[in-house]
Scaffold this motif. Structure first.
Motif, PDB file in Angstrom:
ATOM      1  N   SER A   1       0.796  -1.231   0.000  1.00 21.94           N
ATOM      2  CA  SER A   1       0.000   0.000   0.000  1.00 21.94           C
ATOM      3  C   SER A   1       0.831   1.284   0.000  1.00 21.94           C
ATOM      4  O   SER A   1       0.296   2.365   0.223  1.00 21.94           O
ATOM      5  CB  SER A   1      -0.967   0.027   1.190  1.00 21.94           C
ATOM      6  N   THR A   2       2.135   1.175  -0.237  1.00 23.14           N
ATOM      7  CA  THR A   2       3.006   2.349  -0.288  1.00 23.14           C
ATOM      8  C   THR A   2       3.591   2.487  -1.681  1.00 23.14           C
ATOM      9  O   THR A   2       4.121   1.518  -2.234  1.00 23.14           O
ATOM     10  CB  THR A   2       4.159   2.217   0.735  1.00 23.14           C
ATOM     11  N   GLU A   3       3.490   3.702  -2.249  1.00 24.30           N
ATOM     12  CA  GLU A   3       4.074   3.942  -3.572  1.00 24.30           C
ATOM     13  C   GLU A   3       5.572   4.203  -3.420  1.00 24.30           C
ATOM     14  O   GLU A   3       5.982   5.019  -2.598  1.00 24.30           O
ATOM     15  CB  GLU A   3       3.410   5.144  -4.241  1.00 24.30           C
ATOM     16  N   LYS A   4       6.359   3.496  -4.217  1.00 28.63           N
ATOM     17  CA  LYS A   4       7.813   3.639  -4.185  1.00 28.63           C
ATOM     18  C   LYS A   4       8.303   3.900  -5.599  1.00 28.63           C
ATOM     19  O   LYS A   4       7.784   3.332  -6.554  1.00 28.63           O
ATOM     20  CB  LYS A   4       8.468   2.388  -3.614  1.00 28.63           C
ATOM     21  N   LYS A   5       9.328   4.745  -5.710  1.00 28.90           N
ATOM     22  CA  LYS A   5       9.861   5.130  -7.008  1.00 28.90           C
ATOM     23  C   LYS A   5      11.282   4.597  -7.178  1.00 28.90           C
ATOM     24  O   LYS A   5      12.098   4.681  -6.263  1.00 28.90           O
ATOM     25  CB  LYS A   5       9.862   6.649  -7.160  1.00 28.90           C
ATOM     26  N   ALA A   6      11.542   4.065  -8.365  1.00 27.71           N
ATOM     27  CA  ALA A   6      12.882   3.597  -8.717  1.00 27.71           C
ATOM     28  C   ALA A   6      13.383   4.407  -9.900  1.00 27.71           C
ATOM     29  O   ALA A   6      12.616   4.728 -10.808  1.00 27.71           O
ATOM     30  CB  ALA A   6      12.842   2.115  -9.098  1.00 27.71           C
ATOM     31  N   THR A   7      14.662   4.733  -9.892  1.00 28.07           N
ATOM     32  CA  THR A   7      15.323   5.345 -11.041  1.00 28.07           C
ATOM     33  C   THR A   7      16.625   4.599 -11.262  1.00 28.07           C
ATOM     34  O   THR A   7      17.208   4.045 -10.319  1.00 28.07           O
ATOM     35  CB  THR A   7      15.626   6.841 -10.824  1.00 28.07           C
ATOM     36  N   GLY A   8      17.093   4.564 -12.498  1.00 24.01           N
ATOM     37  CA  GLY A   8      18.345   3.871 -12.743  1.00 24.01           C
ATOM     38  C   GLY A   8      18.799   3.973 -14.177  1.00 24.01           C
ATOM     39  O   GLY A   8      18.195   4.671 -15.003  1.00 24.01           O
ATOM     40  N   GLN A   9      19.885   3.267 -14.448  1.00 26.15           N
ATOM     41  CA  GLN A   9      20.463   3.240 -15.788  1.00 26.15           C
ATOM     42  C   GLN A   9      21.186   1.922 -15.979  1.00 26.15           C
ATOM     43  O   GLN A   9      21.594   1.279 -15.011  1.00 26.15           O
ATOM     44  CB  GLN A   9      21.399   4.433 -16.000  1.00 26.15           C
ATOM     45  N   PHE A  10      21.307   1.516 -17.247  1.00 31.34           N
ATOM     46  CA  PHE A  10      22.116   0.342 -17.553  1.00 31.34           C
ATOM     47  C   PHE A  10      22.777   0.485 -18.907  1.00 31.34           C
ATOM     48  O   PHE A  10      22.331   1.232 -19.764  1.00 31.34           O
ATOM     49  CB  PHE A  10      21.340  -0.976 -17.433  1.00 31.34           C
ATOM     50  N   ASN A  11      23.881  -0.241 -19.055  1.00 27.12           N
ATOM     51  CA  ASN A  11      24.697  -0.281 -20.259  1.00 27.12           C
ATOM     52  C   ASN A  11      25.150  -1.736 -20.371  1.00 27.12           C
ATOM     53  O   ASN A  11      25.995  -2.177 -19.593  1.00 27.12           O
ATOM     54  CB  ASN A  11      25.889   0.671 -20.095  1.00 27.12           C
ATOM     55  N   LEU A  12      24.564  -2.494 -21.306  1.00 25.80           N
ATOM     56  CA  LEU A  12      24.761  -3.942 -21.342  1.00 25.80           C
ATOM     57  C   LEU A  12      25.180  -4.434 -22.723  1.00 25.80           C
ATOM     58  O   LEU A  12      24.872  -3.804 -23.734  1.00 25.80           O
ATOM     59  CB  LEU A  12      23.468  -4.657 -20.945  1.00 25.80           C
ATOM     60  N   LEU A  13      25.853  -5.571 -22.737  1.00 20.84           N
ATOM     61  CA  LEU A  13      26.176  -6.291 -23.960  1.00 20.84           C
ATOM     62  C   LEU A  13      25.292  -7.526 -23.996  1.00 20.84           C
ATOM     63  O   LEU A  13      25.143  -8.211 -22.971  1.00 20.84           O
ATOM     64  CB  LEU A  13      27.648  -6.705 -23.981  1.00 20.84           C
ATOM     65  N   ARG A  14      24.685  -7.794 -25.147  1.00 20.64           N
ATOM     66  CA  ARG A  14      23.770  -8.933 -25.275  1.00 20.64           C
ATOM     67  C   ARG A  14      24.450 -10.217 -24.822  1.00 20.64           C
ATOM     68  O   ARG A  14      25.602 -10.487 -25.150  1.00 20.64           O
ATOM     69  CB  ARG A  14      23.284  -9.043 -26.720  1.00 20.64           C
ATOM     70  N   ASP A  15      23.740 -11.033 -24.048  1.00 22.08           N
ATOM     71  CA  ASP A  15      24.285 -12.240 -23.427  1.00 22.08           C
ATOM     72  C   ASP A  15      25.003 -13.154 -24.415  1.00 22.08           C
ATOM     73  O   ASP A  15      26.087 -13.639 -24.123  1.00 22.08           O
ATOM     74  CB  ASP A  15      23.178 -13.045 -22.738  1.00 22.08           C
ATOM     75  N   ASP A  16      24.412 -13.393 -25.587  1.00 26.57           N
ATOM     76  CA  ASP A  16      25.038 -14.333 -26.523  1.00 26.57           C
ATOM     77  C   ASP A  16      26.322 -13.772 -27.120  1.00 26.57           C
ATOM     78  O   ASP A  16      27.198 -14.526 -27.507  1.00 26.57           O
ATOM     79  CB  ASP A  16      24.059 -14.763 -27.622  1.00 26.57           C
ATOM     80  N   LEU A  17      26.483 -12.452 -27.162  1.00 29.28           N
ATOM     81  CA  LEU A  17      27.726 -11.864 -27.653  1.00 29.28           C
ATOM     82  C   LEU A  17      28.777 -11.780 -26.562  1.00 29.28           C
ATOM     83  O   LEU A  17      29.970 -11.899 -26.838  1.00 29.28           O
ATOM     84  CB  LEU A  17      27.479 -10.470 -28.223  1.00 29.28           C
ATOM     85  N   ALA A  18      28.355 -11.571 -25.329  1.00 31.10           N
ATOM     86  CA  ALA A  18      29.299 -11.440 -24.224  1.00 31.10           C
ATOM     87  C   ALA A  18      30.081 -12.723 -23.998  1.00 31.10           C
ATOM     88  O   ALA A  18      31.192 -12.704 -23.488  1.00 31.10           O
ATOM     89  CB  ALA A  18      28.571 -11.048 -22.946  1.00 31.10           C
ATOM     90  N   SER A  19      29.521 -13.860 -24.413  1.00 29.32           N
ATOM     91  CA  SER A  19      30.205 -15.135 -24.202  1.00 29.32           C
ATOM     92  C   SER A  19      31.066 -15.550 -25.392  1.00 29.32           C
ATOM     93  O   SER A  19      31.762 -16.547 -25.330  1.00 29.32           O
ATOM     94  CB  SER A  19      29.186 -16.226 -23.896  1.00 29.32           C
ATOM     95  N   GLU A  20      31.016 -14.785 -26.500  1.00 31.22           N
ATOM     96  CA  GLU A  20      31.805 -15.131 -27.677  1.00 31.22           C
ATOM     97  C   GLU A  20      33.226 -14.623 -27.552  1.00 31.22           C
ATOM     98  O   GLU A  20      33.462 -13.543 -27.009  1.00 31.22           O
ATOM     99  CB  GLU A  20      31.181 -14.514 -28.947  1.00 31.22           C
ATOM    100  N   PRO A  21      34.229 -15.375 -28.050  1.00 31.64           N
ATOM    101  CA  PRO A  21      35.599 -14.902 -28.028  1.00 31.64           C
ATOM    102  C   PRO A  21      35.703 -13.586 -28.788  1.00 31.64           C
ATOM    103  O   PRO A  21      35.056 -13.387 -29.807  1.00 31.64           O
ATOM    104  CB  PRO A  21      36.375 -16.004 -28.746  1.00 31.64           C
ATOM    105  N   GLY A  22      36.517 -12.678 -28.275  1.00 31.42           N
ATOM    106  CA  GLY A  22      36.742 -11.413 -28.938  1.00 31.42           C
ATOM    107  C   GLY A  22      35.768 -10.323 -28.518  1.00 31.42           C
ATOM    108  O   GLY A  22      35.956  -9.165 -28.840  1.00 31.42           O
ATOM    109  N   HIS A  23      34.707 -10.664 -27.812  1.00 24.56           N
ATOM    110  CA  HIS A  23      33.763  -9.664 -27.321  1.00 24.56           C
ATOM    111  C   HIS A  23      34.023  -9.451 -25.838  1.00 24.56           C
ATOM    112  O   HIS A  23      34.329 -10.378 -25.115  1.00 24.56           O
ATOM    113  CB  HIS A  23      32.310 -10.127 -27.499  1.00 24.56           C
ATOM    114  N   HIS A  24      33.899  -8.228 -25.404  1.00 25.76           N
ATOM    115  CA  HIS A  24      34.071  -7.937 -23.995  1.00 25.76           C
ATOM    116  C   HIS A  24      33.195  -6.741 -23.631  1.00 25.76           C
ATOM    117  O   HIS A  24      32.744  -6.007 -24.491  1.00 25.76           O
ATOM    118  CB  HIS A  24      35.528  -7.664 -23.648  1.00 25.76           C
ATOM    119  N   THR A  25      33.004  -6.566 -22.336  1.00 26.13           N
ATOM    120  CA  THR A  25      32.239  -5.416 -21.859  1.00 26.13           C
ATOM    121  C   THR A  25      33.137  -4.600 -20.954  1.00 26.13           C
ATOM    122  O   THR A  25      34.154  -5.062 -20.469  1.00 26.13           O
ATOM    123  CB  THR A  25      31.003  -5.854 -21.057  1.00 26.13           C
ATOM    124  N   HIS A  26      32.741  -3.377 -20.757  1.00 22.04           N
ATOM    125  CA  HIS A  26      33.436  -2.543 -19.775  1.00 22.04           C
ATOM    126  C   HIS A  26      32.389  -1.876 -18.917  1.00 22.04           C
ATOM    127  O   HIS A  26      31.272  -1.648 -19.334  1.00 22.04           O
ATOM    128  CB  HIS A  26      34.315  -1.499 -20.465  1.00 22.04           C
TER     129      HIS A  26
END
Length: 166
Positions: A139-164
């Motif tokens: 019964s209480t209203e709560k607010k969330a704010t945020g941001q994300f910067n992601l690499l697609r899961d299937d690419l993140a596991s491939e050789p030569g791909h990386h995230t920072h």
């Protein structure tokens, strides 16, 4: 208000960190220890969905907290736009609650309102986004704010791909 209780069979499973997902919620600042970004092969309707999530803790240790966003797949062209619930945005906040024996239990709340500003490049497998969402919890209203910067899961596991992490 919309909430669900989810029972998850106890099995071992872990996620890896493939980017950055941060949020402010309930007077706390959080940085995900696990996140995911993929094109679903299942959908909430008749079309695939882009799925983005970030979480801390784990379902298997009954200390999970996380956010999930989904938007409709349109095509493989780069996308730069804002989504609201009326545009097909699906947004939830979930967290572990004390479970019955032999289960892990997650309480899930659908957003009352939400905006996701997203820049998505399907061919590069990258997404940058900011979000705002409100949820009614006990019964209480709560607010969330945020941001994300992601690499697609299937690419993140491939050789030569990386995230920072920024």
């Amino acid at each position: 208000m919309s909430e669900h209780i989810v029972l998850i069979p106890k099995t071992s499973h872990s996620h890896t960190l493939k980017g950055n997902f941060e949020w402010v919620f309930d007077e706390g600042n959080f940085r995900a220890t696990a996140n995911t970004f993929y094109l679903s092969d299942w959908s909430m309707g008749d079309k695939p969905q882009w799925v983005f999530s970030g979480s801390i803790g784990q379902v298997v240790t009954d200390n999970y907290v996380g956010f999930l966003f989904m938007i409709p797949y349109i095509n493989n062209e780069p996308l730069d736009r804002s989504y609201q619930l009326s545009d097909g945005l699906y947004a939830t906040y979930s967290y572990s609650i004390p479970p019955p024996p032999q289960y892990h239990t997650v309480r899930q709340h659908k957003a009352d309102s939400a905006t996701l500003k997203v820049k998505l490049d399907p061919s590069a497998g990258t997404v940058e986004a900011t979000f705002e969402a409100t949820f009614t919890i006990d019964s209480t209203e709560k607010k969330a704010t945020g941001q994300f910067n992601l690499l697609r899961d299937d690419l993140a596991s491939e050789p030569g791909h990386h995230t920072h992490t920024s």
